[in-house]
Motif scaffolding. Structure first.
Motif, PDB file in Angstrom:
ATOM      1  N   ASN A 174       1.030  -1.128   0.004  1.00 38.45           N
ATOM      2  CA  ASN A 174      -0.081  -0.168  -0.016  1.00 38.45           C
ATOM      3  C   ASN A 174       0.793   1.345  -0.068  1.00 38.45           C
ATOM      4  OD1 ASN A 174      -1.527   2.303   1.297  1.00 38.45           O
ATOM      5  ND2 ASN A 174      -3.148   0.729   1.173  1.00 38.45           N
ATOM      6  N   PRO A 175       0.791   1.985  -1.006  1.00 41.44           N
ATOM      7  CA  PRO A 175       1.398   3.420  -0.917  1.00 41.44           C
ATOM      8  C   PRO A 175       1.353   4.313   0.010  1.00 41.44           C
ATOM      9  CG  PRO A 175      -0.239   3.639  -2.733  1.00 41.44           C
ATOM     10  CD  PRO A 175      -0.218   2.359  -2.124  1.00 41.44           C
ATOM     11  N   HIS A 176       0.219   4.230   1.010  1.00 38.97           N
ATOM     12  CA  HIS A 176      -0.142   5.312   1.681  1.00 38.97           C
ATOM     13  C   HIS A 176       0.302   4.805   3.168  1.00 38.97           C
ATOM     14  CE1 HIS A 176      -2.351   6.991  -1.726  1.00 38.97           C
ATOM     15  NE2 HIS A 176      -3.015   6.002  -1.794  1.00 38.97           N
ATOM     16  N   HIS A 225       3.121  13.912  -1.382  1.00 37.22           N
ATOM     17  CA  HIS A 225       2.520  12.613  -1.697  1.00 37.22           C
ATOM     18  C   HIS A 225       1.133  13.067  -2.092  1.00 37.22           C
ATOM     19  CE1 HIS A 225       1.672   8.458  -0.545  1.00 37.22           C
ATOM     20  NE2 HIS A 225       0.469   8.945  -0.323  1.00 37.22           N
ATOM     21  N   GLU A 234       0.941  13.849  -5.825  1.00 40.07           N
ATOM     22  CA  GLU A 234       1.187  12.826  -6.774  1.00 40.07           C
ATOM     23  C   GLU A 234       0.104  11.754  -6.741  1.00 40.07           C
ATOM     24  OE1 GLU A 234       4.648  10.742  -5.533  1.00 40.07           O
ATOM     25  OE2 GLU A 234       6.027  12.675  -6.141  1.00 40.07           O
ATOM     26  N   HIS A 235      -0.774  11.726  -5.551  1.00 40.97           N
ATOM     27  CA  HIS A 235      -1.738  10.314  -5.436  1.00 40.97           C
ATOM     28  C   HIS A 235      -3.188  11.140  -5.438  1.00 40.97           C
ATOM     29  CE1 HIS A 235       1.344   7.112  -4.751  1.00 40.97           C
ATOM     30  NE2 HIS A 235       1.995   8.034  -3.969  1.00 40.97           N
ATOM     31  N   GLY A 236      -3.171  12.279  -5.502  1.00 42.42           N
ATOM     32  CA  GLY A 236      -4.641  13.002  -5.111  1.00 42.42           C
ATOM     33  C   GLY A 236      -5.061  12.919  -3.763  1.00 42.42           C
ATOM     34  N   CYS A 237      -5.296  11.905  -3.216  1.00 42.94           N
ATOM     35  CA  CYS A 237      -5.593  11.828  -1.951  1.00 42.94           C
ATOM     36  C   CYS A 237      -5.198  10.410  -1.216  1.00 42.94           C
ATOM     37  CB  CYS A 237      -7.203  12.050  -1.733  1.00 42.94           C
ATOM     38  SG  CYS A 237      -8.265  11.070  -2.537  1.00 42.94           S
ATOM     39  N   PHE A 238      -5.409  10.239   0.014  1.00 44.98           N
ATOM     40  CA  PHE A 238      -5.205   8.966   0.781  1.00 44.98           C
ATOM     41  C   PHE A 238      -6.339   8.113   0.283  1.00 44.98           C
ATOM     42  CE2 PHE A 238      -2.672  11.864   3.659  1.00 44.98           C
ATOM     43  CZ  PHE A 238      -1.457  11.164   3.258  1.00 44.98           C
ATOM     44  N   SER A 239      -6.082   6.678   0.294  1.00 46.43           N
ATOM     45  CA  SER A 239      -7.089   5.818   0.026  1.00 46.43           C
ATOM     46  C   SER A 239      -7.356   4.940   1.330  1.00 46.43           C
ATOM     47  CB  SER A 239      -7.021   4.858  -0.968  1.00 46.43           C
ATOM     48  OG  SER A 239      -5.740   4.049  -0.809  1.00 46.43           O
ATOM     49  N   SER A 243      -6.667   2.423   4.108  1.00 52.37           N
ATOM     50  CA  SER A 243      -5.584   1.954   4.294  1.00 52.37           C
ATOM     51  C   SER A 243      -5.359   1.103   5.502  1.00 52.37           C
ATOM     52  CB  SER A 243      -4.151   2.737   3.892  1.00 52.37           C
ATOM     53  OG  SER A 243      -4.168   3.450   2.775  1.00 52.37           O
TER      54      SER A 243
END
Length: 327
Positions: free
Chosen positions: A183-185, A242, A245-250, A252
């Motif tokens: 998971n990237p977040h 972050h 790059e990713h828009g928002c956290f999903s 996790s």
């Protein structure tokens, strides 16, 4: 006023609270009877009781729950969930006339739920929800009877164990996430919670507009109040990068739980990501922070919640012995 009618009967015609109040008229065969009635009505009025009280309120518990929801519940974050819980409660009780609910009926419901594995804290919440229905509608003058379960006591709860991570455990957990999580977040979210004491959901809700001027602003919090917490320049820049790059956290949390299991760190039941909040609070006090500042950072509505950590700051509290008035 008492007057004689053309028919020969005697009529009482009065308003108990003067012009504009409820009017009472009744006829009698004799003036003496009329006088006794007038005296009776005014005596009852002095006691605060009506001569002709309104019809008994026979609305069911579910009807009152719906009324409460439209007046109050619809404005609460968890209003829909509370209503479902209240409706389930009403069904268990047989959806009785709301004013006739007996404390023993709720106690039977509570005993049933305990046998099914519900926690004491959850059942205290259920009692609070039902109390709120009666009390709110009473304040709004939608009902004129007392809360029938007002004397039911909450279950006494043992103080919950607050577990926190040592510096070595923090490093081990972050390394485990780094090595095993896809998971990237989750790694950054873990560090945000450790740096600010935020709840996991509050950290996940962060968007770029909430990361400004070296602070993180948490919105849609448990208390309903937004709060801002400063972070280090390095972490601040990393979060902004972050999010760009990713828009928002999903979502996790599941990834965090898997990493926590993989780390081998054991915690009391129900802790999981909340241990990060406890860890921030514990280290904050052990490193010299004060209770009032911690309350503001954590967003606790009542200082009593923050005082659970006070035993971790013996040096801070010991000042009470030396800094009081000298006499």
């Amino acid at each position: 006023m008492i007057r004689k009618l053309p028919s020969g009967r005697w009529q009482v015609d009065l308003r108990t609270d003067g012009r504009g109040s409820k009017r009472i008229r009744k006829s009698f065969d004799s003036k003496a009877e009329a006088k006794r009635f007038e005296t009776f009505v005014m005596a009852k009025r002095a006691e605060g009781r009506e001569w002709n009280p309104s019809k008994a309120d026979n609305r069911t518990l579910k009807q009152l729950i719906k009324l409460w929801f439209n007046a109050k519940g619809v404005h609460l974050k968890d209003g829909e969930r509370r209503k479902r819980c209240l409706d389930t409660m009403a069904e268990f009780l047989g959806n009785p006339i709301a004013r006739t609910v007996k404390p023993t009926s709720f106690l039977a419901y509570r005993a049933h739920k305990i046998q099914k594995g519900a926690s004491k804290k959850t059942l205290n919440n259920h009692l609070g929800y039902l109390n709120a229905v009666y009390n709110q509608l009473n304040r709004l003058n939608e009902i004129d009877f007392d809360n029938p379960i007002r004397n039911v006591e909450m279950i006494r709860l043992d103080e919950r164990e607050l577990s926190w991570l040592t510096v070595e455990q923090i490093r081990h957990l972050l390394k485990t996430i780094e090595d095993f999580s896809q998971n990237p977040h989750v790694h950054l979210l873990t560090r945000i919670c450790l740096a600010t004491g935020a709840r996991w959901g509050e950290a996940e809700n962060l968007q770029l507009r909430h990361v400004q001027e070296g602070k993180l602003t948490f919105v849609n919090t448990k208390s309903g109040k937004s709060r801002s917490v400063p972070v280090s320049k390095e972490l601040f820049e990393e979060i902004r990068k972050h999010l760009k790059e990713h828009g928002c956290f999903s979502f996790s949390l599941s990834a965090f739980r898997r990493a926590l299991d993989k780390s081998g760190i054991t915690l009391p039941p129900g802790q999981a990501a909340h241990v990060l909040r406890h860890t921030f609070a514990s280290h904050f006090l052990m490193n010299g922070g004060d209770i009032v500042t911690l309350q503001k950072i954590l967003g606790h509505s009542h200082i009593s919640m923050t005082l659970r950590y006070s035993h971790l700051a013996p040096e801070h509290l010991s000042k009470a012995a030396t800094l009081g008035p000298r006499y």
